[in-house]
Enzyme design. Structure first.
Site, PDB file in Angstrom:
ATOM      1  N   ASP A  10      48.758  40.966  34.589  1.00  0.00           N
ATOM      2  CA  ASP A  10      47.784  42.668  34.365  1.00  0.00           C
ATOM      3  C   ASP A  10      48.816  43.694  34.524  1.00  0.00           C
ATOM      4  O   ASP A  10      50.168  43.259  35.255  1.00  0.00           O
ATOM      5  CB  ASP A  10      46.469  42.675  34.516  1.00  0.00           C
ATOM      6  N   SER A  11      48.370  44.710  33.818  1.00  0.00           N
ATOM      7  CA  SER A  11      49.300  45.640  35.007  1.00  0.00           C
ATOM      8  C   SER A  11      48.946  46.596  35.737  1.00  0.00           C
ATOM      9  O   SER A  11      49.540  47.025  36.699  1.00  0.00           O
ATOM     10  CB  SER A  11      49.686  47.121  33.809  1.00  0.00           C
ATOM     11  N   TYR A  42      51.015  50.497  31.345  1.00  0.00           N
ATOM     12  CA  TYR A  42      51.584  49.969  30.162  1.00  0.00           C
ATOM     13  C   TYR A  42      50.780  50.450  28.505  1.00  0.00           C
ATOM     14  O   TYR A  42      51.756  51.061  27.512  1.00  0.00           O
ATOM     15  CB  TYR A  42      51.184  48.898  29.642  1.00  0.00           C
ATOM     16  N   GLY A  43      50.071  51.007  28.627  1.00  0.00           N
ATOM     17  CA  GLY A  43      48.972  51.438  27.313  1.00  0.00           C
ATOM     18  C   GLY A  43      50.085  52.600  26.450  1.00  0.00           C
ATOM     19  O   GLY A  43      49.562  53.066  25.860  1.00  0.00           O
ATOM     20  N   CYS A  73      45.266  40.951  30.291  1.00  0.00           N
ATOM     21  CA  CYS A  73      45.613  42.920  29.334  1.00  0.00           C
ATOM     22  C   CYS A  73      45.998  42.670  28.496  1.00  0.00           C
ATOM     23  O   CYS A  73      46.694  41.903  27.474  1.00  0.00           O
ATOM     24  CB  CYS A  73      47.508  43.126  30.001  1.00  0.00           C
ATOM     25  N   ASN A  74      45.543  43.301  27.485  1.00  0.00           N
ATOM     26  CA  ASN A  74      44.891  43.824  26.099  1.00  0.00           C
ATOM     27  C   ASN A  74      46.188  43.969  25.791  1.00  0.00           C
ATOM     28  O   ASN A  74      46.472  43.741  24.349  1.00  0.00           O
ATOM     29  CB  ASN A  74      43.880  44.654  25.778  1.00  0.00           C
ATOM     30  N   THR A  75      46.434  45.183  26.564  1.00  0.00           N
ATOM     31  CA  THR A  75      47.699  45.919  25.573  1.00  0.00           C
ATOM     32  C   THR A  75      49.266  44.821  25.532  1.00  0.00           C
ATOM     33  O   THR A  75      49.403  44.704  24.749  1.00  0.00           O
ATOM     34  CB  THR A  75      48.015  47.013  27.053  1.00  0.00           C
ATOM     35  N   GLU A 152      42.677  53.144  38.480  1.00  0.00           N
ATOM     36  CA  GLU A 152      43.792  53.132  39.786  1.00  0.00           C
ATOM     37  C   GLU A 152      43.384  54.064  40.460  1.00  0.00           C
ATOM     38  O   GLU A 152      44.120  53.688  41.914  1.00  0.00           O
ATOM     39  CB  GLU A 152      44.841  52.951  38.825  1.00  0.00           C
ATOM     40  N   CYS A 183      40.572  46.696  27.232  1.00  0.00           N
ATOM     41  CA  CYS A 183      41.115  47.194  28.184  1.00  0.00           C
ATOM     42  C   CYS A 183      40.460  46.338  29.411  1.00  0.00           C
ATOM     43  O   CYS A 183      39.262  46.558  29.598  1.00  0.00           O
ATOM     44  CB  CYS A 183      41.093  48.486  28.554  1.00  0.00           C
ATOM     45  N   THR A 184      41.033  45.623  30.002  1.00  0.00           N
ATOM     46  CA  THR A 184      40.654  44.861  31.070  1.00  0.00           C
ATOM     47  C   THR A 184      40.216  45.534  32.739  1.00  0.00           C
ATOM     48  O   THR A 184      39.648  45.738  33.067  1.00  0.00           O
ATOM     49  CB  THR A 184      41.375  43.884  31.201  1.00  0.00           C
ATOM     50  N   HIS A 185      40.544  46.966  32.579  1.00  0.00           N
ATOM     51  CA  HIS A 185      39.976  47.986  33.591  1.00  0.00           C
ATOM     52  C   HIS A 185      38.742  48.682  32.951  1.00  0.00           C
ATOM     53  O   HIS A 185      37.896  49.039  34.158  1.00  0.00           O
ATOM     54  CB  HIS A 185      41.339  49.194  33.726  1.00  0.00           C
TER      55      HIS A 185
HETATM   56  N1  DGL Z   1      44.681  46.563  31.861  1.00  0.00           N
HETATM   57  C1  DGL Z   1      45.407  47.063  30.424  1.00  0.00           C
HETATM   58  C2  DGL Z   1      44.714  46.574  29.564  1.00  0.00           C
HETATM   59  O1  DGL Z   1      43.961  45.481  28.957  1.00  0.00           O
HETATM   60  C3  DGL Z   1      46.268  48.459  30.420  1.00  0.00           C
HETATM   61  C4  DGL Z   1      46.138  49.092  30.615  1.00  0.00           C
HETATM   62  C5  DGL Z   1      47.948  49.964  31.036  1.00  0.00           C
HETATM   63  O2  DGL Z   1      48.270  49.497  31.988  1.00  0.00           O
HETATM   64  O3  DGL Z   1      47.284  50.799  30.385  1.00  0.00           O
HETATM   65  O4  DGL Z   1      44.873  46.800  28.093  1.00  0.00           O
END
Ligand code: DGL
Length: 263
Positions: A10-11, A42-43, A73-75, A152, A183-185
């Site tokens: 993941d990011s 990443y998004g 990570c969805n992104t 974060e 988003c996994t966060h």
């Molecule tokens: N956790 C990531 C996701 O599931 C992305 C967060 C990011 O880096 O923007 O999309």
């Protein structure tokens, strides 16, 4: 049987929400997680950059000889998975297909909302995947680019709640009964999200389905670990190991967890 670890990327910290479900579902599997905190979020990045950063993480995991890779990570799933999958000889599992399946199975009104990063929302991957399962489902999407950085930043409860409220204000309660945490966060701030949506709304965390799907794939391909294997979980970040360790210990309820920094 295959006792090599499952790799996850993941990011940043968000991938830990998937690690947690994978460990719960398959307690004798080893895992290796890499979070690219030096480059998160990443998004907000262009597609080519997300692909290139994800490719580095995949290389790192392949160097650790993982048996399968989960894009936690969805992104990265929305942007890089289709490009990278044909480049490597290990299977990649993404989170979006699982999230879409869970959403289609959960909604009663056939109205689903998805919150995610800007890149995930722009890719329309959730819309496509949910509609592929049931084309009658209406899918609305909202980009919430402040939420992953909020997780974060490890802010206090008041700031967290305020940012969540502001980010999710455009959601209209009557347009969905199911909300996908795309988003996994976001599962880390699920209680704050819960407070700003209708009590009747069902929250979908794709990680539940992902861990089940991964187990099915490993079983199908004869790659499950020996059930007597002593598990071992390794954590790497490109950011600050101490900051990562603090959240990871709490989230995974493991006071002895250690993190290594990698460049
Ligand atoms: N956790 C990531 C996701 O599931 C992305 C967060 C990011 O880096 O923007 O999309």
């Amino acid at each position: 049987m295959d006792n090599r670890p499952i790799g996850l990327l993941d990011s940043g910290l968000g991938g830990l929400t998937v690690v947690k479900k994978v460990i719960e579902k398959m307690p004798n599997e080893k895992t290796i997680f890499i979070g690219d905190q030096a480059h998160m979020p990443y998004g907000d990045r262009p597609k080519e950059e997300i692909i290139s950063l994800t490719r580095h993480l995949v290389r790192f995991l392949l160097d650790q000889d993982v048996k399968i890779i989960i894009f936690a990570c969805n992104t990265a799933t929305a942007t890089a998975m289709k490009v990278i999958a044909p480049e490597i000889d290990r299977q990649i599992i993404g989170v979006i297909q699982s999230g879409a399946l869970a959403a289609a199975q959960t909604t009663k009104t056939k109205k689903v909302a998805v919150i995610g990063t800007t890149a995930t929302v722009n890719s329309e991957a959730y819309v496509d995947e949910i509609k592929a399962r049931d084309h009658e489902i209406q899918v609305s999407q909202l980009a919430a680019p402040l939420l992953a950085p909020l997780v974060e930043a490890d802010e206090g409860p008041e700031i967290r709640q305020k940012v969540v409220e502001k980010s999710l204000a455009p959601l209209k309660a009557d347009t969905f009964d199911t909300l996908v945490l795309g988003c996994t966060h976001y599962p880390i701030i699920a209680s704050e999200i819960r407070r700003v949506v209708s009590p009747k709304t069902m929250l979908v965390d794709p990680a539940d389905q992902v861990s089940q799907y991964t187990q099915n794939v490993l079983r199908r391909d004869g790659l499950l670990a020996d059930d007597k294997q002593i598990p071992d979980h390794r954590y790497y970040t490109t950011g600050q190991a101490a900051k990562f360790t603090k959240v990871a210990r709490q989230w995974l309820n493991d006071p002895s967890l250690e993190t290594l920094h990698v460049d």
